[in-house]
Scaffold this active site. Structure first.
Site, mmCIF file in Angstrom:
data_model
loop_
_atom_site.group_PDB
_atom_site.id
_atom_site.type_symbol
_atom_site.label_atom_id
_atom_site.label_comp_id
_atom_site.label_asym_id
_atom_site.label_seq_id
_atom_site.Cartn_x
_atom_site.Cartn_y
_atom_site.Cartn_z
ATOM 1 N N ASP A 9 4.095 10.102 11.431
ATOM 2 C CA ASP A 9 3.562 9.307 10.329
ATOM 3 C C ASP A 9 4.495 8.110 10.124
ATOM 4 O O ASP A 9 5.602 8.066 10.672
ATOM 5 C CB ASP A 9 3.536 10.226 9.086
ATOM 6 C CG ASP A 9 3.395 9.481 7.796
ATOM 7 O OD1 ASP A 9 2.405 8.739 7.658
ATOM 8 O OD2 ASP A 9 4.280 9.604 6.925
ATOM 9 N N ASP A 11 4.748 5.716 6.676
ATOM 10 C CA ASP A 11 5.319 5.547 5.328
ATOM 11 C C ASP A 11 5.887 6.860 4.805
ATOM 12 O O ASP A 11 5.180 7.848 4.714
ATOM 13 C CB ASP A 11 4.242 5.019 4.383
ATOM 14 C CG ASP A 11 3.859 3.583 4.723
ATOM 15 O OD1 ASP A 11 2.675 3.343 5.029
ATOM 16 O OD2 ASP A 11 4.752 2.720 4.734
ATOM 17 N N THR A 121 -2.011 5.888 7.621
ATOM 18 C CA THR A 121 -3.128 5.280 6.876
ATOM 19 C C THR A 121 -2.794 3.840 6.495
ATOM 20 O O THR A 121 -3.642 3.136 5.952
ATOM 21 C CB THR A 121 -3.423 6.050 5.573
ATOM 22 O OG1 THR A 121 -2.245 6.043 4.776
ATOM 23 C CG2 THR A 121 -3.853 7.471 5.847
ATOM 24 N N SER A 123 -1.872 -0.187 7.151
ATOM 25 C CA SER A 123 -2.554 -1.136 8.053
ATOM 26 C C SER A 123 -1.753 -1.374 9.331
ATOM 27 O O SER A 123 -0.528 -1.189 9.361
ATOM 28 C CB SER A 123 -2.728 -2.477 7.324
ATOM 29 O OG SER A 123 -1.451 -2.987 6.991
ATOM 30 N N ASP A 181 5.404 13.345 5.801
ATOM 31 C CA ASP A 181 6.213 13.394 4.556
ATOM 32 C C ASP A 181 5.402 13.801 3.346
ATOM 33 O O ASP A 181 5.959 13.996 2.257
ATOM 34 C CB ASP A 181 6.811 11.999 4.282
ATOM 35 C CG ASP A 181 5.730 11.047 3.754
ATOM 36 O OD1 ASP A 181 5.845 10.598 2.606
ATOM 37 O OD2 ASP A 181 4.768 10.797 4.503
HETATM 38 C C1 XBP Z 1 0.944 5.804 3.316
HETATM 39 C C2 XBP Z 1 -0.202 5.219 2.601
HETATM 40 C C3 XBP Z 1 -0.409 3.744 2.658
HETATM 41 C C4 XBP Z 1 0.714 3.018 1.920
HETATM 42 C C5 XBP Z 1 0.276 1.628 1.498
HETATM 43 O O1 XBP Z 1 0.583 5.782 4.679
HETATM 44 O O2 XBP Z 1 -0.995 5.943 2.040
HETATM 45 O O3 XBP Z 1 -1.634 3.488 2.000
HETATM 46 O O4 XBP Z 1 1.008 3.738 0.721
HETATM 47 O O5 XBP Z 1 -0.049 0.879 2.670
HETATM 48 P P1 XBP Z 1 1.181 6.912 5.713
HETATM 49 P P2 XBP Z 1 -1.433 0.042 2.714
HETATM 50 O O6 XBP Z 1 2.098 7.851 4.926
HETATM 51 O O7 XBP Z 1 -0.028 7.619 6.285
HETATM 52 O O8 XBP Z 1 1.958 6.108 6.721
HETATM 53 O O9 XBP Z 1 -1.486 -0.794 1.452
HETATM 54 O O10 XBP Z 1 -1.357 -0.763 3.970
HETATM 55 O O11 XBP Z 1 -2.505 1.098 2.764
HETATM 56 MG MG MG Z 2 3.525 9.175 4.851
#
Ligand code: XBP
Ligand code: MG
Length: 260
Positions: A9, A11, A121, A123, A181
């Protein structure tokens, strides 16, 4: 039976990016004189909704339903999210450290021939920004497949993005392992049939990670051990390729009903 690929993943897993996202959202709302401020407590609740655009819309539904009555409300939300993405890139390119152990482990996996991929998720633009500034020499080309927010109709906790990445790798889920996470990320990878290692981040610490093969504070470093929240296997204080293979075998054995 061997571990052929690790799908990570972005973020909260590669780096603690959500504070940067939160700042980008608030800076954008301020830039357009919207009376919206997402403090840390509210943002932690809003993180239950994956996808920044979806998160803005959810916030309107919950707190500003009148906003959605405007004829071009959806277009304005698209515009705000695009602005937020531009602001996020400015914040991240100032420099954001990867989480402990991420670069060490990914390098070792690559050197030992374990294929790497991303399922997120956020961009594709945000993935590119982070990989270009946060992981040093381990850039986008270290990942054989990158599944981003635009690549799946349904975002996490739906399994779509993991299934999409598995297709690109041409691997069955049981030959892979995911590192996540958040509860949404765990549920997405688990529903796609993968074993999941969870490294909690400040925004998700203490959440329900029942389906994970193990839950840690982070991947740790030899000179900076992680905290083990739950694991059936005795560790060495940090996660290396052997650690992942041990969790993977134990999970496969349990899957076949062979565990004692
Ligand atoms: C985490 C998310 C993302 C970010 C915001 O993604 O849910 O939506 O919070 O980014 P992951 P965006 O943990 O799956 O990497 O505004 O580009 O959506
Ligand atoms: Mg994440």
């Amino acid at each position: 039976m061997s571990l052929k690929a690790v799908i990570v993943d972005v973020d909260g897993t590669l780096a603690d990016t959500e504070e940067a996202h939160r700042q980008a959202f608030n800076d954008t709302f301020r830039q357009f004189e919207l009376p919206w401020r997402w403090d840390a407590s509210l943002y932690r609740q809003l993180l239950a909704v994956t996808g920044g655009r979806e998160r803005i819309r959810h916030y309107c539904v919950e707190y500003f339903p009148a906003f959605l009555e405007m004829p071009d409300a959806e277009g304005i939300i698209d515009f705000l999210h695009a602005q937020k993405t531009r602001r996020y890139a400015q914040i991240v390119t100032r420099g954001l450290a990867p989480r402990p152990g991420v670069v060490r482990l990914l390098r070792q996996l690559r050197d030992e021939g374990v294929r790497l991929a991303i399922a997120t998720t956020t961009s594709r633009a945000n993935v590119g920004t982070l990989l270009g500034t946060c992981l040093g020499a381990l850039g986008a080309d270290a990942f054989e497949a990158i599944g981003a927010g635009e690549d799946a109709a349904a975002k996490k906790p739906a399994p779509d993005i993991y299934r999409r990445v598995l297709e690109q790798l041409a691997l069955p889920p049981e030959d892979c392992l995911a590192i996540e996470d958040s509860p949404n990320g765990l549920l997405a990878a688990h529903a796609a049939g993968l074993p999941v290692l969870v490294t909690e981040c400040p925004w998700t610490a203490g959440e329900d990670f029942s389906e994970a093969v193990a839950v840690l504070s982070d991947l740790g470093e030899p000179d900076r051990p992680h905290r083990v929240i739950r694991s059936s296997l005795e560790g060495i204080g940090y996660v290396d390729a052997t650690s992942l293979r041990r969790w993977h075998v134990a999970w496969r054995v349990a899957l076949m009903g062979l565990a004692p």
